[in-house]
Design a protein around this motif. Structure first.
Motif, PDB file in Angstrom:
ATOM      1  N   ASN A   1      41.703  39.435  42.288  1.00  0.00           N
ATOM      2  CA  ASN A   1      41.335  39.988  41.393  1.00  0.00           C
ATOM      3  C   ASN A   1      41.591  38.895  40.300  1.00  0.00           C
ATOM      4  O   ASN A   1      41.924  38.183  39.988  1.00  0.00           O
ATOM      5  CB  ASN A   1      43.054  40.667  40.662  1.00  0.00           C
ATOM      6  CG  ASN A   1      43.217  42.467  41.698  1.00  0.00           C
ATOM      7  OD1 ASN A   1      42.787  43.431  41.190  1.00  0.00           O
ATOM      8  ND2 ASN A   1      44.297  41.791  42.040  1.00  0.00           N
TER       9      ASN A   1
ATOM     10  N   TYR B   1      37.596  38.838  33.834  1.00  0.00           N
ATOM     11  CA  TYR B   1      36.302  38.813  33.192  1.00  0.00           C
ATOM     12  C   TYR B   1      36.512  38.996  31.172  1.00  0.00           C
ATOM     13  O   TYR B   1      36.780  40.026  31.053  1.00  0.00           O
ATOM     14  CB  TYR B   1      35.343  39.002  33.708  1.00  0.00           C
ATOM     15  CG  TYR B   1      34.190  39.035  32.718  1.00  0.00           C
ATOM     16  CD1 TYR B   1      33.312  37.980  32.657  1.00  0.00           C
ATOM     17  CD2 TYR B   1      33.163  39.552  32.117  1.00  0.00           C
ATOM     18  CE1 TYR B   1      32.420  37.463  31.333  1.00  0.00           C
ATOM     19  CE2 TYR B   1      32.352  39.754  31.457  1.00  0.00           C
ATOM     20  CZ  TYR B   1      31.608  38.509  30.967  1.00  0.00           C
ATOM     21  OH  TYR B   1      30.912  38.195  29.683  1.00  0.00           O
TER      22      TYR B   1
ATOM     23  N   ILE C   1      31.101  37.446  38.324  1.00  0.00           N
ATOM     24  CA  ILE C   1      30.044  37.512  39.367  1.00  0.00           C
ATOM     25  C   ILE C   1      30.250  37.251  40.775  1.00  0.00           C
ATOM     26  O   ILE C   1      30.313  37.953  42.220  1.00  0.00           O
ATOM     27  CB  ILE C   1      29.035  38.280  39.232  1.00  0.00           C
ATOM     28  CG1 ILE C   1      29.113  39.949  37.545  1.00  0.00           C
ATOM     29  CG2 ILE C   1      27.975  39.276  40.387  1.00  0.00           C
ATOM     30  CD1 ILE C   1      27.820  40.050  36.753  1.00  0.00           C
TER      31      ILE C   1
ATOM     32  N   ALA D   1      33.522  37.099  42.254  1.00  0.00           N
ATOM     33  CA  ALA D   1      34.487  37.942  43.161  1.00  0.00           C
ATOM     34  C   ALA D   1      33.792  38.115  44.497  1.00  0.00           C
ATOM     35  O   ALA D   1      33.772  38.858  45.314  1.00  0.00           O
ATOM     36  CB  ALA D   1      34.014  38.956  41.594  1.00  0.00           C
TER      37      ALA D   1
ATOM     38  N   LYS E   1      38.252  42.023  43.268  1.00  0.00           N
ATOM     39  CA  LYS E   1      37.878  42.938  42.410  1.00  0.00           C
ATOM     40  C   LYS E   1      37.842  41.887  40.967  1.00  0.00           C
ATOM     41  O   LYS E   1      38.594  41.465  40.113  1.00  0.00           O
ATOM     42  CB  LYS E   1      39.225  43.588  42.203  1.00  0.00           C
ATOM     43  CG  LYS E   1      38.773  45.178  40.724  1.00  0.00           C
ATOM     44  CD  LYS E   1      40.071  46.287  41.485  1.00  0.00           C
ATOM     45  CE  LYS E   1      39.574  47.603  40.838  1.00  0.00           C
ATOM     46  NZ  LYS E   1      40.712  48.270  40.827  1.00  0.00           N
ATOM     47  N   LEU E   2      37.043  42.608  40.740  1.00  0.00           N
ATOM     48  CA  LEU E   2      36.260  41.640  38.965  1.00  0.00           C
ATOM     49  C   LEU E   2      37.029  43.169  37.932  1.00  0.00           C
ATOM     50  O   LEU E   2      36.870  44.168  37.687  1.00  0.00           O
ATOM     51  CB  LEU E   2      35.318  41.929  38.782  1.00  0.00           C
ATOM     52  CG  LEU E   2      34.925  40.922  37.028  1.00  0.00           C
ATOM     53  CD1 LEU E   2      35.570  39.922  37.759  1.00  0.00           C
ATOM     54  CD2 LEU E   2      32.991  40.761  37.708  1.00  0.00           C
ATOM     55  N   HIS E   3      38.402  42.200  37.113  1.00  0.00           N
ATOM     56  CA  HIS E   3      37.808  43.623  35.486  1.00  0.00           C
ATOM     57  C   HIS E   3      37.772  43.480  34.493  1.00  0.00           C
ATOM     58  O   HIS E   3      37.687  42.019  34.285  1.00  0.00           O
ATOM     59  CB  HIS E   3      39.536  43.045  35.768  1.00  0.00           C
ATOM     60  CG  HIS E   3      40.554  43.751  36.938  1.00  0.00           C
ATOM     61  ND1 HIS E   3      40.916  44.646  37.308  1.00  0.00           N
ATOM     62  CD2 HIS E   3      40.941  43.036  38.043  1.00  0.00           C
ATOM     63  CE1 HIS E   3      41.317  45.279  38.415  1.00  0.00           C
ATOM     64  NE2 HIS E   3      41.071  43.875  39.193  1.00  0.00           N
TER      65      HIS E   3
ATOM     66  N   ASP F   1      29.645  47.612  32.534  1.00  0.00           N
ATOM     67  CA  ASP F   1      30.107  48.439  33.849  1.00  0.00           C
ATOM     68  C   ASP F   1      28.126  48.740  35.034  1.00  0.00           C
ATOM     69  O   ASP F   1      29.120  48.338  36.234  1.00  0.00           O
ATOM     70  CB  ASP F   1      30.127  49.522  33.601  1.00  0.00           C
ATOM     71  CG  ASP F   1      30.553  50.614  34.546  1.00  0.00           C
ATOM     72  OD1 ASP F   1      31.688  50.582  35.584  1.00  0.00           O
ATOM     73  OD2 ASP F   1      29.850  51.943  35.014  1.00  0.00           O
TER      74      ASP F   1
ATOM     75  N   LEU G   1      27.554  45.325  36.527  1.00  0.00           N
ATOM     76  CA  LEU G   1      28.656  44.961  38.087  1.00  0.00           C
ATOM     77  C   LEU G   1      28.466  45.919  38.765  1.00  0.00           C
ATOM     78  O   LEU G   1      29.800  46.230  40.005  1.00  0.00           O
ATOM     79  CB  LEU G   1      30.192  45.770  37.421  1.00  0.00           C
ATOM     80  CG  LEU G   1      30.356  44.931  36.308  1.00  0.00           C
ATOM     81  CD1 LEU G   1      32.022  44.379  35.826  1.00  0.00           C
ATOM     82  CD2 LEU G   1      30.308  43.055  36.723  1.00  0.00           C
TER      83      LEU G   1
ATOM     84  N   HIS H   1      35.309  46.897  40.772  1.00  0.00           N
ATOM     85  CA  HIS H   1      35.795  46.600  39.174  1.00  0.00           C
ATOM     86  C   HIS H   1      36.041  47.849  38.513  1.00  0.00           C
ATOM     87  O   HIS H   1      36.130  48.894  38.715  1.00  0.00           O
ATOM     88  CB  HIS H   1      34.180  45.848  38.758  1.00  0.00           C
ATOM     89  CG  HIS H   1      33.442  47.441  38.562  1.00  0.00           C
ATOM     90  ND1 HIS H   1      32.974  47.398  39.153  1.00  0.00           N
ATOM     91  CD2 HIS H   1      33.153  47.850  37.126  1.00  0.00           C
ATOM     92  CE1 HIS H   1      31.684  48.522  38.884  1.00  0.00           C
ATOM     93  NE2 HIS H   1      31.979  48.457  37.982  1.00  0.00           N
ATOM     94  N   GLU H   2      36.249  47.110  37.082  1.00  0.00           N
ATOM     95  CA  GLU H   2      36.531  47.994  36.054  1.00  0.00           C
ATOM     96  C   GLU H   2      36.052  47.692  34.860  1.00  0.00           C
ATOM     97  O   GLU H   2      35.984  46.841  34.833  1.00  0.00           O
ATOM     98  CB  GLU H   2      38.231  48.225  35.850  1.00  0.00           C
ATOM     99  CG  GLU H   2      39.154  47.389  35.606  1.00  0.00           C
ATOM    100  CD  GLU H   2      40.894  47.923  35.873  1.00  0.00           C
ATOM    101  OE1 GLU H   2      41.170  48.801  35.860  1.00  0.00           O
ATOM    102  OE2 GLU H   2      41.755  47.096  36.379  1.00  0.00           O
ATOM    103  N   THR H   3      36.264  48.326  34.089  1.00  0.00           N
ATOM    104  CA  THR H   3      35.684  47.767  32.492  1.00  0.00           C
ATOM    105  C   THR H   3      37.189  48.079  31.621  1.00  0.00           C
ATOM    106  O   THR H   3      37.539  49.840  30.830  1.00  0.00           O
ATOM    107  CB  THR H   3      34.707  47.807  31.572  1.00  0.00           C
ATOM    108  OG1 THR H   3      34.024  49.549  32.250  1.00  0.00           O
ATOM    109  CG2 THR H   3      33.972  47.475  32.947  1.00  0.00           C
TER     110      THR H   3
END
Length: 299
Positions: free
Chosen positions: A14, A17, A33, A36, A42-44, A81, A84, A89-91
């Protein structure tokens, strides 16, 4: 993420960013990016709406301004978003009293292994979100922090891989804590690993023989940092330089064409101005002026 030991590879599941939508943040996102993707993490992506000058205007005016700021932030997060797509990922857009408080909460809730952020490197009264806050984060975070300064070349993310890792140490506890990360990054990427120590200028109270003995001892200590079982993978080289640590570290990074610098930093707690293992000005100058990303690990 717990501290890794000698011979243990760095695992990234995890990645956080942190962005304020500034040019500095935009410079950092390709690195987040690429890393990851390389690690399958996973990119948060996090933006924090923290109190600012609006606290000093009328409630009515502040409410209108806040709504505008939030709408703008939502629009920016939608743009991020879209960048990505294809990554897990999630924003996240949150309100919080401080950026660090929000980051601290994310570290626990999302089990973050690495923080990536950009910094403009400014000092003085004009310290903004990713200036003074960047320093607060890499001094307080329990996980490694990858900082992308304004002097970093946009092409140095190399698809998330690093080919020349420069580890600077003064052999303190804080510096020693960063050594396994430097070795792990070099091994994971099969990179060239350079071990650097900066001594004061020769001749300052020492004879020629004493200087030679000191230099020999430093070189011996540098090579001892890398377990023999790892040497075949990360190809360590030791180098000794004389002068001001920040100047010599930056010079070495330029000369060696390093694409990652690794430093250990002391936990300053609430006293962000406290010295680190390389002195506060050294860590700050390296992060602000490095030609490549800087990975800091709190000792």
């Amino acid at each position: 993420m717990s501290t890794i030991g000698a011979g243990t590879r760095l695992t990234l599941k995890n990645i956080l960013y942190l962005t304020d939508f500034s040019e500095s943040s935009e410079d950092a996102i390709p690195f987040a990016i690429a890393i990851a993707r390389e690690y399958g993490a996973k990119l948060h992506a996090l933006h924090v709406l923290a109190p600012g000058p609006l606290a000093y205007v009328s409630p009515e005016s502040a409410e209108v301004a806040i709504e505008g700021i939030e709408e703008g932030a939502l629009s920016e997060m939608q743009r991020i978003d879209s960048l990505l797509v294809g990554l897990a990922h999630e924003t996240i857009l949150v309100r919080n009293e401080s950026v660090w408080s929000a980051v601290e909460k994310m570290l626990a809730e999302r089990e973050i292994d690495l923080i990536v952020l950009g910094t403009h490197g400014r000092t003085g009264m004009m310290k903004l979100l990713l200036g003074s806050v960047a320093e607060e984060i890499f001094r307080r975070a329990s996980v490694p922090v990858l900082t992308i300064g304004p002097s970093v070349r946009s092409t140095t993310h190399n698809g998330g891989r690093f080919h020349r890792v420069l580890y600077a140490t003064d052999f303190t506890h804080e510096a020693q804590a960063a050594a396994p990360y430097a070795v792990s990054m070099a091994e994971e990427n099969q990179a060239r690993l350079v071990l650097l120590h900066v001594l004061r200028d020769p001749g300052e109270g020492k004879t020629g023989r004493a200087t030679q003995d000191s230099a020999a001892n430093v070189m011996h200590q540098l090579y001892k940092l890398v377990p023999q079982s790892e040497e075949i993978w990360c190809r360590p080289e030791a180098t000794l330089r004389y002068g001001t640590p920040s100047v010599r570290i930056l010079e070495a990074a330029q000369e060696l064409d390093a694409d990652l610098i690794v430093l250990g930093v002391r936990d300053a707690g609430r006293k962000i101005g406290a010295a680190t293992h390389l002195e506060r000005t050294t860590a700050h100058k390296v992060v602000a002026h490095a030609p490549c990303p800087v990975l800091t690990i709190r000792g």
